[in-house]
Design a protein around this motif. Structure first.
Motif, PDB file in Angstrom:
ATOM      1  N   UNK A   5      53.893  42.998  39.002  1.00  0.00           N
ATOM      2  CA  UNK A   5      52.757  43.801  38.554  1.00  0.00           C
ATOM      3  C   UNK A   5      53.095  45.294  38.529  1.00  0.00           C
ATOM      4  N   UNK A   6      53.844  45.789  39.488  1.00  0.00           N
ATOM      5  CA  UNK A   6      54.122  47.219  39.529  1.00  0.00           C
ATOM      6  C   UNK A   6      55.053  47.666  38.408  1.00  0.00           C
ATOM      7  N   UNK A   7      55.703  46.731  37.714  1.00  0.00           N
ATOM      8  CA  UNK A   7      56.591  47.097  36.620  1.00  0.00           C
ATOM      9  C   UNK A   7      55.877  47.072  35.271  1.00  0.00           C
ATOM     10  N   UNK A   8      54.647  46.591  35.214  1.00  0.00           N
ATOM     11  CA  UNK A   8      53.910  46.550  33.957  1.00  0.00           C
ATOM     12  C   UNK A   8      53.247  47.887  33.709  1.00  0.00           C
ATOM     13  N   UNK A   9      52.977  48.207  32.464  1.00  0.00           N
ATOM     14  CA  UNK A   9      52.288  49.452  32.126  1.00  0.00           C
ATOM     15  C   UNK A   9      53.201  50.649  32.315  1.00  0.00           C
ATOM     16  N   UNK A  10      52.632  51.750  32.716  1.00  0.00           N
ATOM     17  CA  UNK A  10      53.344  53.000  32.912  1.00  0.00           C
ATOM     18  C   UNK A  10      53.885  53.030  34.335  1.00  0.00           C
ATOM     19  N   UNK A  11      55.163  52.761  34.513  1.00  0.00           N
ATOM     20  CA  UNK A  11      55.723  52.663  35.859  1.00  0.00           C
ATOM     21  C   UNK A  11      55.792  54.009  36.560  1.00  0.00           C
ATOM     22  N   UNK A  12      55.767  55.110  35.825  1.00  0.00           N
ATOM     23  CA  UNK A  12      55.821  56.421  36.448  1.00  0.00           C
ATOM     24  C   UNK A  12      54.551  56.705  37.253  1.00  0.00           C
ATOM     25  N   UNK A  42      46.478  53.608  41.187  1.00  0.00           N
ATOM     26  CA  UNK A  42      46.334  54.025  42.584  1.00  0.00           C
ATOM     27  C   UNK A  42      45.107  53.408  43.256  1.00  0.00           C
ATOM     28  N   UNK A  43      44.993  52.080  43.168  1.00  0.00           N
ATOM     29  CA  UNK A  43      43.932  51.299  43.809  1.00  0.00           C
ATOM     30  C   UNK A  43      42.533  51.552  43.258  1.00  0.00           C
ATOM     31  N   UNK A  44      42.418  52.129  42.078  1.00  0.00           N
ATOM     32  CA  UNK A  44      41.119  52.361  41.442  1.00  0.00           C
ATOM     33  C   UNK A  44      41.173  51.854  40.005  1.00  0.00           C
ATOM     34  N   UNK A  45      40.127  51.121  39.610  1.00  0.00           N
ATOM     35  CA  UNK A  45      40.012  50.668  38.228  1.00  0.00           C
ATOM     36  C   UNK A  45      38.945  51.501  37.536  1.00  0.00           C
ATOM     37  N   UNK A  46      39.312  52.157  36.446  1.00  0.00           N
ATOM     38  CA  UNK A  46      38.394  52.965  35.645  1.00  0.00           C
ATOM     39  C   UNK A  46      38.203  52.260  34.313  1.00  0.00           C
ATOM     40  N   UNK A  59      23.520  54.502  19.963  1.00  0.00           N
ATOM     41  CA  UNK A  59      24.953  54.444  20.218  1.00  0.00           C
ATOM     42  C   UNK A  59      25.242  55.096  21.576  1.00  0.00           C
ATOM     43  N   UNK A  60      26.105  54.465  22.361  1.00  0.00           N
ATOM     44  CA  UNK A  60      26.423  54.965  23.702  1.00  0.00           C
ATOM     45  C   UNK A  60      27.920  54.961  23.939  1.00  0.00           C
ATOM     46  N   UNK A  61      28.347  55.827  24.857  1.00  0.00           N
ATOM     47  CA  UNK A  61      29.674  55.800  25.429  1.00  0.00           C
ATOM     48  C   UNK A  61      29.472  55.676  26.931  1.00  0.00           C
ATOM     49  N   UNK A  62      30.021  54.627  27.526  1.00  0.00           N
ATOM     50  CA  UNK A  62      29.835  54.392  28.951  1.00  0.00           C
ATOM     51  C   UNK A  62      31.173  54.335  29.644  1.00  0.00           C
ATOM     52  N   UNK A  63      31.159  54.728  30.922  1.00  0.00           N
ATOM     53  CA  UNK A  63      32.353  54.634  31.734  1.00  0.00           C
ATOM     54  C   UNK A  63      31.954  54.441  33.189  1.00  0.00           C
ATOM     55  N   UNK A  64      32.879  53.948  33.962  1.00  0.00           N
ATOM     56  CA  UNK A  64      32.630  53.738  35.382  1.00  0.00           C
ATOM     57  C   UNK A  64      33.921  53.430  36.105  1.00  0.00           C
ATOM     58  N   UNK A  65      33.817  53.190  37.381  1.00  0.00           N
ATOM     59  CA  UNK A  65      35.004  52.871  38.160  1.00  0.00           C
ATOM     60  C   UNK A  65      34.616  51.990  39.331  1.00  0.00           C
ATOM     61  N   UNK A  66      35.592  51.286  39.858  1.00  0.00           N
ATOM     62  CA  UNK A  66      35.411  50.494  41.079  1.00  0.00           C
ATOM     63  C   UNK A  66      36.735  50.315  41.777  1.00  0.00           C
TER      64      UNK A  66
END
Length: 66
Positions: A5-12, A42-46, A59-66
């Motif tokens: 998992x740590x090698x997927x996406x942007x490893x930097x 870093x342990x947060x999902x946005x 029309x809406x734009x929504x965002x959140x995190x957990x």
């Protein structure tokens, strides 16, 4: 063999972007599920997404995190 998992996406920055479904609520009181893009870092999902209310057509734009 798949990558760890740590090698997927942007490893930097240890980010991994995926897609999921979130339940959102419009100002008119209508709730609905929408498809969103989400990023784990870093342990947060946005998450974020654009959507149109099926009840009042706002029309809406929504965002959140957990």
């Amino acid at each position: 063999m798949s990558e760890p998992m740590w090698m997927q996406g942007d490893t930097l920055t240890l980010r991994n972007t995926t897609y999921s479904t979130q339940e959102v609520e419009c100002d008119c009181g209508n709730t609905q599920e929408i498809d969103v893009e989400q990023e784990y870092s870093h342990n947060t999902t946005t998450w974020w997404g654009e959507w149109t209310c099926t009840n009042c057509n706002d029309h809406h734009e929504s965002e959140g995190w957990y």
